[in-house]
Scaffold this motif. Sequence first.
Motif, PDB file in Angstrom:
ATOM      1  N   UNK A  39       0.806  -1.212   0.000  1.00 45.80           N
ATOM      2  CA  UNK A  39       0.000   0.000   0.000  1.00 45.80           C
ATOM      3  C   UNK A  39       0.836   1.257   0.000  1.00 45.80           C
ATOM      4  N   UNK A  40       1.906   1.254   0.772  1.00 43.41           N
ATOM      5  CA  UNK A  40       2.768   2.428   0.873  1.00 43.41           C
ATOM      6  C   UNK A  40       3.872   2.434  -0.169  1.00 43.41           C
ATOM      7  N   UNK A  41       4.580   1.323  -0.294  1.00 45.59           N
ATOM      8  CA  UNK A  41       5.768   1.286  -1.146  1.00 45.59           C
ATOM      9  C   UNK A  41       5.386   1.287  -2.623  1.00 45.59           C
ATOM     10  N   UNK A 183      13.044  -7.441   9.162  1.00 49.06           N
ATOM     11  CA  UNK A 183      12.853  -6.991   7.787  1.00 49.06           C
ATOM     12  C   UNK A 183      12.153  -5.642   7.688  1.00 49.06           C
ATOM     13  N   UNK A 184      11.203  -5.358   8.566  1.00 45.80           N
ATOM     14  CA  UNK A 184      10.502  -4.073   8.466  1.00 45.80           C
ATOM     15  C   UNK A 184      11.437  -2.901   8.777  1.00 45.80           C
ATOM     16  N   UNK A 185      12.215  -2.939   9.867  1.00 48.23           N
ATOM     17  CA  UNK A 185      13.188  -1.856  10.074  1.00 48.23           C
ATOM     18  C   UNK A 185      14.198  -1.755   8.933  1.00 48.23           C
ATOM     19  N   UNK A 186      14.618  -2.910   8.360  1.00 49.51           N
ATOM     20  CA  UNK A 186      15.558  -2.903   7.243  1.00 49.51           C
ATOM     21  C   UNK A 186      14.966  -2.174   6.041  1.00 49.51           C
ATOM     22  N   UNK A 187      13.703  -2.381   5.785  1.00 53.52           N
ATOM     23  CA  UNK A 187      13.037  -1.717   4.667  1.00 53.52           C
ATOM     24  C   UNK A 187      13.046  -0.203   4.861  1.00 53.52           C
ATOM     25  N   UNK A 188      12.800   0.244   6.070  1.00 51.93           N
ATOM     26  CA  UNK A 188      12.853   1.675   6.374  1.00 51.93           C
ATOM     27  C   UNK A 188      14.250   2.230   6.098  1.00 51.93           C
ATOM     28  N   UNK A 269       4.997   6.850   8.225  1.00 54.02           N
ATOM     29  CA  UNK A 269       6.425   7.018   7.967  1.00 54.02           C
ATOM     30  C   UNK A 269       6.844   6.253   6.718  1.00 54.02           C
ATOM     31  N   UNK A 270       6.335   5.028   6.565  1.00 54.59           N
ATOM     32  CA  UNK A 270       6.672   4.230   5.386  1.00 54.59           C
ATOM     33  C   UNK A 270       6.167   4.894   4.117  1.00 54.59           C
ATOM     34  N   UNK A 271       4.955   5.441   4.155  1.00 60.29           N
ATOM     35  CA  UNK A 271       4.390   6.110   2.980  1.00 60.29           C
ATOM     36  C   UNK A 271       5.203   7.336   2.605  1.00 60.29           C
TER      37      UNK A 271
END
Length: 465
Positions: A39-41, A183-188, A269-271
């Motif tokens: 949705x965000x990326x 993985x989620x912090x890594x993506x950020x 934040x991701x968006x």
Amino acid sequence: MSEITPSNTVSNSPGQASAQWNSRFGYIMVAAGAAIGLGNIWKFPYLAYRGGGGIFLLVYIIIIAIMAHPMVEMETAIGRHSKSDTVTAFEKINKKWGFVGWIANLCTMMINMYYVVVGGWVLKYAVQYIISGDFGTNSGDYFTKFTQSPVEPIVWSFILLAFVSALLVFGITNIVEKVTKVMMPLLFVLLIVCGIWALTVDEGAKEGLKYYLLPDFSKFNIKVFADAATQVLFSVGIGWGIFTTLGANISDKSNLKSDAIWVSVCDTLAAILAGFVIIPSAFAGGVDVQKGPGLVFEVMTGIFSKLPGGRFIGILFFLALAFAVISSLFSFFEIPMRTVEQKLKMGRKKAVLIVAAIIFIGNIFVSLGFGALKNISIPWPYVTGVEFYGLYDWFDCFTGYVLLPAGCLLTCIFVAKVWGFKGYEKELTQDGRDGKLSSFSKILTMVVVPIFMIIILLNVFGFIK
């Protein structure tokens, strides 16, 4: 309690307590993973560009602040109160309101019909980076050729669907909570690195950043508002039973109010970071930002082709995004699977197979809609007549602009008028342990959020523009 996620707790009978999350951080990361995902990326950047850049971003942030966390609170409280599937969650409070849960199930099934297709694209790109990192001289042509293929995208969708379904059947999805914590912090981090790098190599990127961050109020209209509000619903995951399902496994010790804020913050934040990377990079590389679904794939492969160690970073990025997709799909699949298992009295394996089969049939049609069936149009009712959309656009419109706002609107009515604020506050705050339900929150539930949803519904059928 054993270390398990919601995905392997659905075998509990309706009257049996659900198992709890292993940790609060694990729940927030998995909930954020369910919310963040594609949705965000994938979707947010091209909607932000189409909506005027800075003005879309401003409206999006305002709507997140006003609407996201109260909706997450309401849905999670309903789920924790029932500790069951989405239909039973509403029926436990009022038997006549189970239809809201059925709407959530329909919405989730239809979203999965295109979400899995795009997830298959992500998996394909991750594997391609691992194998060679070669996307030809033109990443746009590579993407177009791949998505228009009548077979290959369907194969990747099937691989993703089969992998997620297998983990659900064998009950080993507890690894998702552990992997997602990393993985989620890594993506950020990867998004931040790519965004900073893009701004240092091309003046065009700075123009893109200005377009993205500086609002032009002359570009504001009802369509921009409706797109931003719908994107909030889609990206946060409200209106379609995600948090009702996740909430069924939350301990009474958890503070739903603070957890809802953290999930909303992580999603926002991701968006913002995704737009910070994609839009300036597209400006710098001369990529048509209005290409829509293919934007993130073309832009990110372009960045990684020029970035030192780009292939390795590309592997990490698309693997991290793939894990975000998978963590989202566990939550997405869980909604209809739990309902099929508990309401239709079927075993776990049958529920998984039935839901997966229905989703895969939809995957085939949506995937072919980018290629062999791209000239097939489905009618859409509009105040001035009938419009026609392609398969992906029709699915996206029906789920995002009809079912999601309808789900939110009905949830607000349910909490305010059926459950009542007294019963809702008791569950939300655990009898006052976690504060009180403010008057402002009641106004949001009774007035603000319903008005937002009505605007979306009126806009999609052309009554207001």
